[in-house]
Motif scaffolding. Sequence first.
Motif, PDB file in Angstrom:
ATOM      1  N   TYR A 432      53.012 -50.437  40.020  1.00 40.30           N
ATOM      2  CA  TYR A 432      53.532 -51.383  40.738  1.00 40.30           C
ATOM      3  C   TYR A 432      52.904 -52.924  40.239  1.00 40.30           C
ATOM      4  O   TYR A 432      53.306 -54.019  41.040  1.00 40.30           O
ATOM      5  N   SER A 433      52.420 -52.855  39.213  1.00 36.75           N
ATOM      6  CA  SER A 433      51.976 -53.738  38.383  1.00 36.75           C
ATOM      7  C   SER A 433      50.910 -54.725  39.121  1.00 36.75           C
ATOM      8  O   SER A 433      50.983 -55.840  39.403  1.00 36.75           O
ATOM      9  N   LEU A 730      58.667 -65.318  52.040  1.00 35.65           N
ATOM     10  CA  LEU A 730      57.529 -64.672  51.551  1.00 35.65           C
ATOM     11  C   LEU A 730      56.976 -65.073  50.862  1.00 35.65           C
ATOM     12  O   LEU A 730      57.643 -66.048  49.998  1.00 35.65           O
ATOM     13  N   ASN A 731      55.720 -64.715  50.138  1.00 38.80           N
ATOM     14  CA  ASN A 731      55.491 -65.118  48.781  1.00 38.80           C
ATOM     15  C   ASN A 731      54.886 -64.585  47.842  1.00 38.80           C
ATOM     16  O   ASN A 731      55.025 -64.484  46.650  1.00 38.80           O
ATOM     17  N   LYS A 732      54.088 -63.501  48.137  1.00 36.43           N
ATOM     18  CA  LYS A 732      53.608 -62.584  46.836  1.00 36.43           C
ATOM     19  C   LYS A 732      54.666 -61.499  46.454  1.00 36.43           C
ATOM     20  O   LYS A 732      55.081 -60.986  47.338  1.00 36.43           O
ATOM     21  N   THR A 733      54.682 -61.526  45.200  1.00 35.29           N
ATOM     22  CA  THR A 733      55.655 -60.416  44.500  1.00 35.29           C
ATOM     23  C   THR A 733      54.787 -59.966  43.393  1.00 35.29           C
ATOM     24  O   THR A 733      53.609 -60.340  42.848  1.00 35.29           O
ATOM     25  N   SER A 734      55.298 -58.771  42.973  1.00 38.03           N
ATOM     26  CA  SER A 734      54.855 -57.967  41.772  1.00 38.03           C
ATOM     27  C   SER A 734      56.092 -57.836  41.017  1.00 38.03           C
ATOM     28  O   SER A 734      57.340 -58.309  41.339  1.00 38.03           O
ATOM     29  N   ARG A 735      55.845 -57.107  39.772  1.00 42.58           N
ATOM     30  CA  ARG A 735      57.084 -56.903  38.886  1.00 42.58           C
ATOM     31  C   ARG A 735      58.378 -56.086  39.774  1.00 42.58           C
ATOM     32  O   ARG A 735      59.596 -56.412  39.433  1.00 42.58           O
ATOM     33  N   ASN A 736      57.964 -55.376  40.643  1.00 44.89           N
ATOM     34  CA  ASN A 736      58.999 -54.586  41.285  1.00 44.89           C
ATOM     35  C   ASN A 736      58.867 -54.515  42.688  1.00 44.89           C
ATOM     36  O   ASN A 736      59.176 -53.390  43.336  1.00 44.89           O
ATOM     37  N   SER A 737      57.968 -55.352  43.332  1.00 41.86           N
ATOM     38  CA  SER A 737      57.999 -55.407  44.880  1.00 41.86           C
ATOM     39  C   SER A 737      57.779 -56.723  45.368  1.00 41.86           C
ATOM     40  O   SER A 737      57.430 -57.504  44.688  1.00 41.86           O
ATOM     41  N   VAL A 738      57.876 -56.772  46.774  1.00 38.42           N
ATOM     42  CA  VAL A 738      57.346 -58.105  47.362  1.00 38.42           C
ATOM     43  C   VAL A 738      56.595 -57.513  48.403  1.00 38.42           C
ATOM     44  O   VAL A 738      56.440 -56.416  48.991  1.00 38.42           O
ATOM     45  N   HIS A 785      65.606 -48.530  35.614  1.00 39.38           N
ATOM     46  CA  HIS A 785      64.432 -47.716  34.719  1.00 39.38           C
ATOM     47  C   HIS A 785      63.485 -48.891  34.298  1.00 39.38           C
ATOM     48  O   HIS A 785      62.154 -48.625  34.132  1.00 39.38           O
ATOM     49  N   ALA A 786      63.958 -50.117  33.939  1.00 36.84           N
ATOM     50  CA  ALA A 786      62.824 -51.164  33.283  1.00 36.84           C
ATOM     51  C   ALA A 786      62.065 -51.728  34.346  1.00 36.84           C
ATOM     52  O   ALA A 786      60.775 -51.667  34.267  1.00 36.84           O
ATOM     53  N   LEU A 787      62.467 -51.784  35.511  1.00 39.84           N
ATOM     54  CA  LEU A 787      61.605 -52.158  36.810  1.00 39.84           C
ATOM     55  C   LEU A 787      60.885 -50.890  37.130  1.00 39.84           C
ATOM     56  O   LEU A 787      59.540 -51.276  37.463  1.00 39.84           O
ATOM     57  N   VAL A 788      61.129 -49.805  37.445  1.00 42.77           N
ATOM     58  CA  VAL A 788      60.359 -48.855  38.056  1.00 42.77           C
ATOM     59  C   VAL A 788      59.525 -47.778  36.897  1.00 42.77           C
ATOM     60  O   VAL A 788      58.430 -47.376  37.073  1.00 42.77           O
ATOM     61  N   ASP A 789      60.028 -47.782  35.648  1.00 42.86           N
ATOM     62  CA  ASP A 789      59.370 -46.747  34.698  1.00 42.86           C
ATOM     63  C   ASP A 789      58.855 -47.208  33.553  1.00 42.86           C
ATOM     64  O   ASP A 789      57.821 -46.889  33.100  1.00 42.86           O
ATOM     65  N   PRO A 861      51.193 -60.973  38.172  1.00 37.20           N
ATOM     66  CA  PRO A 861      50.532 -60.498  39.399  1.00 37.20           C
ATOM     67  C   PRO A 861      49.598 -61.547  39.944  1.00 37.20           C
ATOM     68  O   PRO A 861      48.879 -61.109  41.180  1.00 37.20           O
ATOM     69  N   GLY A 862      49.027 -62.530  39.349  1.00 41.64           N
ATOM     70  CA  GLY A 862      48.127 -63.414  39.962  1.00 41.64           C
ATOM     71  C   GLY A 862      46.732 -63.047  39.699  1.00 41.64           C
ATOM     72  O   GLY A 862      45.865 -63.954  40.232  1.00 41.64           O
ATOM     73  N   PHE A 863      46.379 -62.277  38.772  1.00 39.93           N
ATOM     74  CA  PHE A 863      44.941 -61.988  38.385  1.00 39.93           C
ATOM     75  C   PHE A 863      44.690 -62.915  36.916  1.00 39.93           C
ATOM     76  O   PHE A 863      45.555 -62.786  36.151  1.00 39.93           O
ATOM     77  N   PRO A 864      43.567 -63.170  36.575  1.00 39.43           N
ATOM     78  CA  PRO A 864      43.421 -63.917  35.223  1.00 39.43           C
ATOM     79  C   PRO A 864      43.284 -62.889  34.253  1.00 39.43           C
ATOM     80  O   PRO A 864      42.376 -61.871  34.530  1.00 39.43           O
TER      81      PRO A 864
END
Length: 909
Positions: A432-433, A730-738, A785-789, A861-864
């Motif tokens: 989930y990055s 909403l605001n926070k997201t990841s590569r394949n989620s909100v 596939h690119a987003l999930v695997d 993802p929001g981390f350094p």
Amino acid sequence: MTSSTPCDQPVRSLISTTLATPALRADRWLLVLDLARKWSTTNAADIKKSLSSSLEKLDEVERFFAYPGAQLLERLKSCLSDDDNKAFLRLAQRISTTIVSRKYHRDASAWNMDDHDDEPLNRLPQAITHLKSTPYFEVLSVVPHARSRWPLIQEEARGVRRAEDDFIYQPVIVGNAQDALTGILLNPDIGAVVLYEGFTAQSLTENPLLAAFQSVIDFSTIGDDETLVLQLAQAIKKIRPEMDIYLLSDRNIETLAGKPESRFFNRIFYQMEEPLELHLSILEGIRNRYKTPFFDNLKRYAQRPIATFHALPIARGKSVFTSNWISDMGEFYGPNLFLAESSATTGGLDSLLEPTGNIKDAQAMAAQAFGADHAFFVTNGTSTSNKMVLQALLAPGDIVILDRNCHKSHHYGCVLAGAQPYYVEAFPLVEYSMYGGVPLRTIKQALLALKAHGDLARVKMVDLTNCTFDGHVYDTRRVMEECLAIKPDLIFLWDEAWFGFAHWSPLLRQRTAMGAAAALTESLTRPEAQQAWDKQASTLGNAPDDETLLNTRLVPDPRAVRLRVYQTNSVHKSMSALRQGSIVLVKDVDFEHVESQFHEAVFTHASTSPNLQIIASLDVARRQMQLEGYGLVSNALQIALEIRKQVNSHKLISKYFRVLNSAEMIPGAFRQSGLTDYNDPSISWDKALQSIKTDEFLLDPTRMTLSCGAAGFDGTTFKNVLADKFNIQLNKTSRNSVLLQSNINNTRSDIALLIRVLVDIATDIDKKIADNDEGYQKTFENRVHALVDDLPELPNFSHFDDRYRDQPKAPTLHGDIRRAFYDAYNEAECEYIPLDSPEIAKRLQSGPALVSANFVIPYPPGFPIMVPGQVITQGIVDFMRKLDVKEIHGFNKALGLKLLKRVPGKNKG
């Protein structure tokens, strides 16, 4: 969209029922209403039987509420026994909708026996006629009297009410301690409790709900007094610490009032010799919580005729309302916003930097509400709150154990303070990055490594995020206990920007910094704490090795511990405060020794022109949570649990979307209970309770990670679709989620909107797949596939370059981030290399090392992934190259990576 009726819905699991306790009542009434509608059209005997059974279950709950009361319930039962299905439906609909809408709080007609009665039920006094503008609450009385006398006690309570009362309440009567605790768990309207000495301990019926809470919350007594009334008062405070409690005693109350235990009671009366005084005391207790010192003064200030000769033209609004060009701003915001503006700190106002009046009082009330010793309002966000704490408590050369994935304000705080971060890694969720929380073992390893190297004395603080953006909640008490066992004077900074609401959940409170600090303070005073330490010392011996310490559940020496806990809250993120409203909470036994430097940090970071409206909103947010926070938070939990259930059980939606459960968000090693899903109806009692009490990480139920990769959406794209096409923000997201968040602002209607939108989107995906050829389907599958695997590995913090380390060969990780940060100010000592340049591969292989000159933070993802002075690795480069996000703070794509060059004769190492 298909929707299930209350009858069709599965029974709530134990853990979801426990978390959203007040929702039990509304669910049961909606079930009755649904059955009543069916009975009104079919008059079937089996439906009538189900209604009878449902009303029996309602009796278990309704005795803890003032509305609808015994007479309306009896009227409803009479309609059932008389086979009057039409009248039953009318009355069931009236009662259920009144309960759901809480109309009985503000409308006297809700209490009438039927729609045609002019006389209010139970002869409510004239004060009820202005109920619309009078805040309403309920008072729980725990009495030793026979049930036949309870109506008389209720009438006596109503008899002392007056038209001039500024609040109105209804009494609820129970006869034993168990029912009293059940009442305050189920009924969020209860604002005060009156204890008549002589009541019994046990209820006549088994109470599994109370058993659940008793298994999680420590209800054991403080001290040796075994008096039942004191035990109950303490237990009430453990569940709802904001509650006012009054004692009616027939003992020597003068002696009782002199005992330490009397602190649990707002006032002690000699039985019922002064019923009016009891009534006035109850109102005074509510009034004390209702009071908002700064907001009240600000309202009075806005009502005064004032001429301003200070530098704030917008104050009083004359420049706005008389303008030909900006009067629309005045029309939009209204006059009070401008009348309540000033840059003065006199004339009834106060100074946020040096509060001596109403701001000081408001902060003291906030500290008491959150269970802290001190509270400080902040008007420019928790980013500033964090920097204030770090600068106040750390000095150049100090070491802080820091979550590498925490908010950037902590990293910048280290730069400002000159402290050296020792970065510790959270467990990764590569699929989930995102990252979770930092395992306790990792934190202990850092402390023990520093101890072995002789640097433990330099370690001043452990700084962690609780809960994380994605909802990972620490076992805060255990973290503090085990760290204090290694270094007993550690300071803890818990960034709870997203978790402030949890104080008003009796189960989540114990995982907050202030809740855990209170429990730890209490436990360290007990003889058992010293006994546990002595036993541990005997077992481990004088020089236990690190592996033994890592594998042992450590307890601290209560004689050595200096408990120093700081908590920062973004009040605006989970309570009714304006944006940037934040608070610093302090429970530090040594605060008097750092108070002056804390104020220096406030002077450094706080604006000398703070926004008065933000200060007022912090004051009001505290008032709301003290008076109705328990019910509001319970509703937010219910909303979240319902969203989880509806999304994951919907046949169409779940093909493409899923709210991730505890098992997907927290590895099994950190879920000792084995809990997998909050809505699992097969969950056992033991597993549910163990999860809340002992799991190393718990998932905040209100934070829902919605996986959208199977629908072919990356998080950023899906966020934009929801906002642009469906007005869902909403605001926070990841590569394949909100990330979806429920809070005290959400309603069941919001759930319906979300489900409707997800159905529409899923239907559209289905249609496109069906209507297009195999080429389209293959493209869609590749996208999924690119987003999930095909996800990039998450890079960990590598290490600081040798020039920024005290001892380059040492096995410890801390480094001088401040010096690296300011070295980058000299452009002559920096270089840029494009991310796709072959020079990067060459440098990674043969050197010189690639050393980051600044923070590089991709969103998401929001981390350094880089900090100043950090050596860049192949994993970091691979991650950067796979990122497809547009927003990367600290990285200029046209220039490339900004690096610190080695300058001969200057750089160490």
